[in-house]
Design a protein around this motif. Structure first.
Motif, PDB file in Angstrom:
ATOM      1  N   CYS A   1      27.198  21.240   8.136  1.00  0.00           N
ATOM      2  CA  CYS A   1      28.801  21.100   7.073  1.00  0.00           C
ATOM      3  C   CYS A   1      29.131  19.637   7.874  1.00  0.00           C
ATOM      4  N   ASP A   2      29.242  19.548   8.996  1.00  0.00           N
ATOM      5  CA  ASP A   2      29.751  18.371   9.771  1.00  0.00           C
ATOM      6  C   ASP A   2      29.079  17.163   9.188  1.00  0.00           C
ATOM      7  N   ALA A   3      27.914  17.124   9.172  1.00  0.00           N
ATOM      8  CA  ALA A   3      26.992  15.914   8.773  1.00  0.00           C
ATOM      9  C   ALA A   3      27.354  15.650   7.089  1.00  0.00           C
ATOM     10  N   ARG A   4      27.303  16.698   6.233  1.00  0.00           N
ATOM     11  CA  ARG A   4      27.454  16.529   4.931  1.00  0.00           C
ATOM     12  C   ARG A   4      28.865  16.270   4.440  1.00  0.00           C
ATOM     13  N   ALA A   5      29.842  16.721   5.388  1.00  0.00           N
ATOM     14  CA  ALA A   5      31.446  16.277   5.145  1.00  0.00           C
ATOM     15  C   ALA A   5      31.517  14.849   5.339  1.00  0.00           C
ATOM     16  N   HIS A   6      30.656  14.347   6.243  1.00  0.00           N
ATOM     17  CA  HIS A   6      30.617  13.049   6.407  1.00  0.00           C
ATOM     18  C   HIS A   6      29.885  11.905   5.587  1.00  0.00           C
TER      19      HIS A   6
ATOM     20  N   HIS B   1      24.987  27.159  -2.700  1.00  0.00           N
ATOM     21  CA  HIS B   1      26.171  27.319  -3.309  1.00  0.00           C
ATOM     22  C   HIS B   1      27.191  27.569  -2.284  1.00  0.00           C
ATOM     23  N   MET B   2      27.014  28.257  -1.461  1.00  0.00           N
ATOM     24  CA  MET B   2      27.954  28.708  -0.212  1.00  0.00           C
ATOM     25  C   MET B   2      28.299  27.542   0.747  1.00  0.00           C
ATOM     26  N   LEU B   3      26.898  27.004   1.055  1.00  0.00           N
ATOM     27  CA  LEU B   3      26.965  25.699   1.757  1.00  0.00           C
ATOM     28  C   LEU B   3      27.803  24.588   1.203  1.00  0.00           C
ATOM     29  N   LYS B   4      27.554  24.214  -0.222  1.00  0.00           N
ATOM     30  CA  LYS B   4      28.270  23.259  -0.969  1.00  0.00           C
ATOM     31  C   LYS B   4      29.908  23.538  -0.692  1.00  0.00           C
ATOM     32  N   GLN B   5      30.244  24.710  -1.242  1.00  0.00           N
ATOM     33  CA  GLN B   5      31.537  25.170  -0.885  1.00  0.00           C
ATOM     34  C   GLN B   5      32.293  24.984   0.346  1.00  0.00           C
ATOM     35  N   ALA B   6      31.367  25.325   1.532  1.00  0.00           N
ATOM     36  CA  ALA B   6      31.759  25.104   2.842  1.00  0.00           C
ATOM     37  C   ALA B   6      32.015  23.824   3.346  1.00  0.00           C
ATOM     38  N   ILE B   7      31.026  22.949   2.734  1.00  0.00           N
ATOM     39  CA  ILE B   7      31.104  21.596   2.874  1.00  0.00           C
ATOM     40  C   ILE B   7      32.556  20.780   2.427  1.00  0.00           C
TER      41      ILE B   7
ATOM     42  N   GLN C   1      35.339  22.181   1.818  1.00  0.00           N
ATOM     43  CA  GLN C   1      36.392  22.880   2.584  1.00  0.00           C
ATOM     44  C   GLN C   1      36.240  22.385   3.872  1.00  0.00           C
ATOM     45  N   TRP C   2      35.417  21.800   4.691  1.00  0.00           N
ATOM     46  CA  TRP C   2      35.176  21.667   6.106  1.00  0.00           C
ATOM     47  C   TRP C   2      36.227  20.985   6.870  1.00  0.00           C
ATOM     48  N   ASP C   3      36.772  21.507   7.871  1.00  0.00           N
ATOM     49  CA  ASP C   3      37.834  21.130   8.695  1.00  0.00           C
ATOM     50  C   ASP C   3      37.710  21.535  10.291  1.00  0.00           C
ATOM     51  N   ILE C   4      37.144  20.721  11.048  1.00  0.00           N
ATOM     52  CA  ILE C   4      36.838  21.042  12.567  1.00  0.00           C
ATOM     53  C   ILE C   4      38.219  21.552  13.191  1.00  0.00           C
ATOM     54  N   GLN C   5      39.360  21.432  12.435  1.00  0.00           N
ATOM     55  CA  GLN C   5      40.436  21.596  13.305  1.00  0.00           C
ATOM     56  C   GLN C   5      40.680  23.103  13.219  1.00  0.00           C
ATOM     57  N   HIS C   6      40.235  23.763  12.272  1.00  0.00           N
ATOM     58  CA  HIS C   6      40.146  25.072  12.312  1.00  0.00           C
ATOM     59  C   HIS C   6      39.263  25.861  13.213  1.00  0.00           C
ATOM     60  N   ILE C   7      38.322  25.184  13.772  1.00  0.00           N
ATOM     61  CA  ILE C   7      37.306  25.787  14.860  1.00  0.00           C
ATOM     62  C   ILE C   7      38.137  25.969  15.985  1.00  0.00           C
TER      63      ILE C   7
END
Length: 287
Positions: A28-33, A262-268, A270-276
């Motif tokens: 997700c981090d790679a795809r979000a970037h 589909h789930m990964l696409k949705q997660a990407i 919405q990805w926000d590392i500040q939530h981790i």
């Protein structure tokens, strides 16, 4: 700089839920970037390869519908390459042969440099890299600033064992460079390896990487999920459910239960590392 990340499991056992968390976060981090995501099998420690685990890793990649951007590489196919790097370091007087056994070293985890100036032949000896008396610091995207003085905290460390096995520290640094990595996303259990890898990369002239060390999933005994602690193998028949649980474990916004793609696409999206959680362990227990 274009983002290139990776998922690099070791086949010392089947993938478990902790492995899935790392795979999801790195992907997700790679795809979000808008970056590339690669898969590498870190199998230099050939005697510890668990039968069938490499096949299980590949089936997990398919079942959870991760899409790698290049061919998967296996480190056991690249041993000559690592030996060439050791020879390069040897020519520059940055490594030396060490005859010390574990029995000789005893319980002292800081190597005292016993063989540093003995000029022993390299055949059938461990190979250590020289470190200097200086503090190495890096800023982790989750864990903050982390520092270590390798000489005081660890001493010269092994790149190749007496039995010929290439050490993880060398293989990971060389392959991250050759594969063009810019970002490393992995578990917090590897946090203390980072200064060693930064040192090794610096003496080889490699560019610096950005690191993010994820909090670890724990079992009900307070142990990290691992093959050594008998963590359950991922059940590929429950891929969507387990994927949803991994996304929740990373404290990301909820995704619909659907196909993994589909789930990964949705997660990407919405990805926000500040939530981790900016911790070394996740709250709660996992199987």
């Amino acid at each position: 700089m274009a983002y290139v990340g990776r998922f690099a499991p070791s086949p010392t056992g089947p993938l478990h839920f902790g492995s899935l968390i790392t795979a999801v976060a790195s992907y997700c981090d790679a795809r979000a970037h808008n970056g590339k995501w690669l898969v590498r099998i870190e199998d230099t420690d050939i005697p510890r390869i668990y039968p069938g685990s490499e096949d299980h890793i590949l089936r997990c990649i398919d079942a959870f519908q991760f899409e790698a951007d290049d061919a998967i590489i296996f480190q056991k196919d690249r041993l000559d390459l690592y030996d060439a790097i050791i020879n390069q370091l040897h020519k520059n007087h940055l490594v030396y042969a060490c005859q010390c056994t574990r029995k000789m070293l005893g319980s002292n985890h800081i190597y005292a440099g016993t063989c540093r100036d003995l000029n022993l032949p390299f055949e059938q000896q461990a190979i250590r890299v020289r470190v200097s008396d200086q503090e190495i610091c890096f800023s982790d995207r989750l864990q903050g600033t982390h520092c270590s003085n390798l000489q005081q905290d660890l001493g010269d460390f092994v790149l190749k064992r007496r039995d010929g096995i290439i050490n993880y520290q060398l293989a990971v640094v060389v392959d991250d460079y050759l594969q063009g990595m810019t970002h490393v996303v992995r578990g917090a259990d590897l946090l203390d390896n980072t200064e060693r890898q930064i040192w090794l990369g610096s003496i080889l002239g490699y560019p610096k990487l950005k690191y993010m060390h994820l909090p670890l999933a724990m079992n009900d005994q307070g142990q990290k999920l691992s093959k050594q602690n008998m963590a359950q193998a991922l059940d590929l028949n429950r891929a969507p459910e387990l994927l949803q649980q991994a996304i929740r474990a990373l404290h990301q916004p909820e995704v619909d239960l659907d196909t993994p793609a589909h789930m990964l696409k949705q997660a990407i999206a919405q990805w926000d590392i500040q939530h981790i959680p900016h911790t070394k362990e996740l709250e709660g227990t996992y199987l």
